[in-house]
Design a protein around this motif. Structure first.
Motif, PDB file in Angstrom:
ATOM      1  N   LEU A   4      56.664   6.791 -71.300  1.00 36.70           N
ATOM      2  CA  LEU A   4      55.695   7.364 -70.365  1.00 36.70           C
ATOM      3  C   LEU A   4      54.478   7.823 -71.158  1.00 36.70           C
ATOM      4  N   GLN A   5      53.317   7.374 -70.736  1.00 35.08           N
ATOM      5  CA  GLN A   5      52.081   7.811 -71.380  1.00 35.08           C
ATOM      6  C   GLN A   5      51.170   8.405 -70.311  1.00 35.08           C
ATOM      7  N   VAL A   6      50.671   9.585 -70.585  1.00 39.37           N
ATOM      8  CA  VAL A   6      49.802  10.278 -69.639  1.00 39.37           C
ATOM      9  C   VAL A   6      48.666  10.930 -70.416  1.00 39.37           C
ATOM     10  N   GLU A   7      47.559  11.106 -69.765  1.00 39.73           N
ATOM     11  CA  GLU A   7      46.503  11.895 -70.392  1.00 39.73           C
ATOM     12  C   GLU A   7      45.899  12.824 -69.354  1.00 39.73           C
ATOM     13  N   PHE A   8      45.325  13.897 -69.836  1.00 38.87           N
ATOM     14  CA  PHE A   8      44.627  14.790 -68.911  1.00 38.87           C
ATOM     15  C   PHE A   8      43.482  15.478 -69.637  1.00 38.87           C
ATOM     16  N   GLN A   9      42.570  16.005 -68.844  1.00 38.09           N
ATOM     17  CA  GLN A   9      41.500  16.824 -69.400  1.00 38.09           C
ATOM     18  C   GLN A   9      41.381  18.073 -68.524  1.00 38.09           C
ATOM     19  N   GLU A  10      41.404  19.226 -69.145  1.00 37.06           N
ATOM     20  CA  GLU A  10      41.326  20.489 -68.402  1.00 37.06           C
ATOM     21  C   GLU A  10      40.390  21.448 -69.135  1.00 37.06           C
ATOM     22  N   LEU A  11      39.617  22.168 -68.346  1.00 36.13           N
ATOM     23  CA  LEU A  11      38.798  23.228 -68.929  1.00 36.13           C
ATOM     24  C   LEU A  11      39.575  24.540 -68.874  1.00 36.13           C
ATOM     25  N   PHE A  12      39.756  25.141 -70.031  1.00 36.13           N
ATOM     26  CA  PHE A  12      40.287  26.503 -70.099  1.00 36.13           C
ATOM     27  C   PHE A  12      39.065  27.415 -70.199  1.00 36.13           C
ATOM     28  N   ALA A  13      38.757  28.081 -69.082  1.00 36.18           N
ATOM     29  CA  ALA A  13      37.525  28.883 -69.046  1.00 36.18           C
ATOM     30  C   ALA A  13      37.747  30.235 -69.703  1.00 36.18           C
ATOM     31  N   TYR A  14      36.656  30.810 -70.204  1.00 33.78           N
ATOM     32  CA  TYR A  14      36.732  32.194 -70.664  1.00 33.78           C
ATOM     33  C   TYR A  14      36.915  33.080 -69.446  1.00 33.78           C
ATOM     34  N   PRO A  15      37.707  34.135 -69.557  1.00 27.28           N
ATOM     35  CA  PRO A  15      37.955  35.005 -68.403  1.00 27.28           C
ATOM     36  C   PRO A  15      36.646  35.456 -67.765  1.00 27.28           C
ATOM     37  N   PHE A  59      43.035  27.251 -65.463  1.00 27.51           N
ATOM     38  CA  PHE A  59      43.515  27.765 -66.740  1.00 27.51           C
ATOM     39  C   PHE A  59      42.436  28.584 -67.425  1.00 27.51           C
ATOM     40  N   GLU A  60      42.898  29.572 -68.178  1.00 28.27           N
ATOM     41  CA  GLU A  60      41.967  30.443 -68.889  1.00 28.27           C
ATOM     42  C   GLU A  60      42.352  30.561 -70.354  1.00 28.27           C
ATOM     43  N   VAL A  61      41.340  30.807 -71.169  1.00 27.65           N
ATOM     44  CA  VAL A  61      41.589  31.185 -72.551  1.00 27.65           C
ATOM     45  C   VAL A  61      42.119  32.617 -72.518  1.00 27.65           C
ATOM     46  N   GLN A  62      43.284  32.831 -73.133  1.00 27.92           N
ATOM     47  CA  GLN A  62      43.858  34.174 -73.144  1.00 27.92           C
ATOM     48  C   GLN A  62      44.089  34.624 -74.578  1.00 27.92           C
ATOM     49  N   ASP A  63      43.533  35.734 -74.948  1.00 25.33           N
ATOM     50  CA  ASP A  63      43.688  36.271 -76.304  1.00 25.33           C
ATOM     51  C   ASP A  63      43.421  35.199 -77.365  1.00 25.33           C
ATOM     52  N   ASP A  64      42.367  34.420 -77.168  1.00 29.89           N
ATOM     53  CA  ASP A  64      42.012  33.352 -78.112  1.00 29.89           C
ATOM     54  C   ASP A  64      43.082  32.264 -78.207  1.00 29.89           C
ATOM     55  N   HIS A  65      43.821  32.053 -77.124  1.00 26.02           N
ATOM     56  CA  HIS A  65      44.815  30.985 -77.102  1.00 26.02           C
ATOM     57  C   HIS A  65      44.642  30.123 -75.855  1.00 26.02           C
TER      58      HIS A  65
END
Ligand SMILES: [Zn+2]
Length: 175
Positions: free
Chosen positions: A87-98, A105-111
């Motif tokens: 199985l091969q999958v790809e995705f792109q997601e923005l982890f926004a700054y709070p 999704f959010e950047v949490q504690d620099d992670h």
């Protein structure tokens, strides 16, 4: 309460946060932390999941692009034979700054914790009706026995008797 950042896909991005243009790449290989998928096939707990990930610092947060390679196992939806397929999958997601933007999704504690998007991408791409082969003849509706290509004749074109005669003729001629 602070979240503990010890998940295998929870990546530290401290060195690129708020530095648009910076980029990091990682190749990760983890065992699936649980069974992913509820249907006829799933990625089993402990199955190797390889993730090539690119982390790009952009103005709004961290843009994550991931290529995932793994294997799903389960049974064929027609004949119930065990199957295992890559199985091969790809995705792109923005982890926004709070507070920056409404994203999943959010950047949490620099992670950035990729476990949820990786799992979601895999689960969504699992076939709903997996088959062991595209023309799997399935089970005999009367006996419940597994049909083979030969016994599955009711689903294939009946052989024209004239062609059959010609086949006999040609196969006899190997002198
Ligand atoms: Zn099958």
């Amino acid at each position: 309460m602070r979240k503990r950042h010890n998940g295998p896909l929870d990546l530290n991005v401290r060195d690129i946060v708020h530095r648009p243009g910076e980029m990091r790449e990682h190749s990760l290989e983890i065992p699936a932390p649980g069974k992913w998928g509820e249907g006829l096939v799933s990625v089993a707990e402990g199955e190797t999941v390889a993730v090539d990930v690119r982390l790009e610092s952009v103005h709004e947060g961290i843009l994550v692009t991931a290529d995932i390679d793994t294997q799903y196992t389960g049974v064929c939806g027609r004949c119930l034979r065990d199957i295992a397929e890559p199985l091969q999958v790809e995705f792109q997601e923005l982890f926004a700054y709070p507070g920056m933007e409404a994203t999943d999704f959010e950047v949490q504690d620099d992670h950035v914790d990729l476990e949820t998007p990786v799992r979601d991408a895999i689960v969504l791409s699992l076939p709903f009706q997996p088959v062991c082969q595209p023309d799997c003849p399935g089970l005999d509706p009367v006996t419940g026995e597994r049909l083979t290509e030969k016994t599955g004749s009711e689903q294939s074109e009946p052989l024209d008797p004239r062609w059959a005669a010609l086949q006999d003729y040609t196969s006899d001629r190997d002198d």
